[in-house]
Design an enzyme around this catalytic site. Structure first.
Site: not given
Length: 379
Positions: A59, A91, A161, A211, A309
């Site tokens: 905004e 805002c 995958a 990773l 899990s």
């Protein structure tokens, strides 16, 4: 007054506001993606999106762009304007001070600090408020934020995958590569989008992954979270020995103090949690700890025991599987260990399913049905 019935042009204007919000995907956490438009005499005079937590909200950008034309205008915003002081001012107050005549809101904010207060503040100032224009689309866009706020844990996507015969790896443990190069690029885009990537000890032992996000044009590395209850992984693992991204390791109080200190010397943040009845890290508590640290989105990439899990304890929000038309046979690794439906009627069926092609892969995505979440554990 509140008007609920959408008027002519409402949908197209709100759709544009949603597109503005979407443009900042992956950048705003733990804040939601929000877009805003300012319309005066049928023309767009201001627009904006929230770009990063701690910076101006959508905004603010839209009103600043509109300038004096904001007076008497209609503002379209994808989420209820905030009404409290956080890292930025409210805002709702800005909209009042700018003299807008009407505010169209896609969805209320579930945050208890807002939760209708922004709407009431606008109404009390004499501003007409319409709520619910493209609300379903807005809720889809804000689903990660809603999960983070209402469940006090990260929104969790499991990415897998497999071959056509349902294997994540061959009987020798080889898994490179099941999916296509195009699909692997998609996964790196997900890593750039999500705040953290979570794996179990077995995945690090088997693959020794980095990773990290390795997009050609660059990207943001997620926090790497490794679950290793007793700290058995070698200190030479790439996630510990490379400083490309932060690494957090979750262990139990029973893990050796000496190994904790060794990891901390490497720059690893060790998260110590009370062990559960199985002497494992309690996943439910870990997920809440991640949220306390500001993590609103989690990408889980394995392994199959961790996935089982998470399924067993109902902590998965979205599922994504890349299926490559290869056959490997034998006793290769399957997607899920430690969870099963004994009869077909108990199988979990994905909702809001999407099917796409990615290179030579078939990609199936969907949401797990909402379920109560008990405490859980996983090594």
């Amino acid at each position: 007054m509140i008007t609920n019935a959408p008027l002519s042009g409402e949908f197209s204007r709100m759709k544009l506001a949603l597109e503005l919000a979407e443009s900042a995907r992956g950048q705003t956490w733990p804040n939601p993606m929000v877009g805003a438009l300012v319309i005066k005499d049928g023309a767009i005079v201001g627009m904006g999106a929230h770009l990063k937590a701690g910076t101006a909200h959508a905004e603010v950008h839209a009103i600043e762009m509109a300038g004096p034309q904001a007076k008497g205008s209609t503002v379209y915003v994808t989420l209820e304007p905030c009404s409290h002081y956080g890292r930025t001012p409210p805002c709702a107050d800005l909209l009042i001070q700018s003299g807008v005549s009407r505010v169209v809101i896609a969805m209320p904010d579930p945050n208890p600090l807002v939760a209708g207060r922004g709407i009431r503040r606008l109404q009390e100032a004499g501003i007409e408020v319409s709520v619910g224009v493209l609300e379903q689309e807005a809720r889809r866009l804000a689903e990660e934020y809603v999960t983070f706020i209402t469940k006090k844990r990260p929104f969790t996507l499991v990415k897998t995958a497999m071959t056509l015969d349902g294997r994540m790896a061959t009987s020798t443990g080889d898994s490179r590569w099941i999916s296509t190069e195009q699909s692997r690029r998609w996964v790196h885009e997900l890593r750039s989008e999500y705040q953290c990537i979570v794996v179990g000890r077995g995945t690090v032992s088997a693959d020794d992954p980095l990773l990290t996000c390795r997009l050609p044009a660059g990207g943001r590395n997620p926090v790497r979270v490794v679950i290793d209850s007793s700290l058995q992984l070698p200190l030479s693992a790439k996630v510990f020995s490379t400083a490309e991204a932060p690494t957090w390791v979750a262990c139990t109080e029973a893990a050796p103090e000496e190994r904790r200190e060794q990891l901390m010397k490497l720059g690893v943040d060790v998260l110590v949690l009370p062990e559960d009845e199985h002497q494992q890290v309690p996943l439910g508590e870990l997920w809440h700890e991640l949220a306390r640290r500001g993590i609103a989105t989690c990408l889980v990439e394995g392994g199959s025991t961790l996935i089982g899990s998470l399924l067993r304890h109902k902590l998965i929000d979205r599922w994504m599987t890349f299926i490559n038309p290869k056959l490997v046979g034998g006793s290769g690794l399957t997607l899920i260990q430690g969870w099963e439906a004994a009869v077909m009627k108990d199988a979990l069926r994905l909702e809001q399913v999407e099917v796409r092609m990615s290179g030579g892969d078939i990609v199936i995505m969907g949401d797990l049905p909402a379920q109560e979440e008990p405490a859980c554990s996983q090594d």
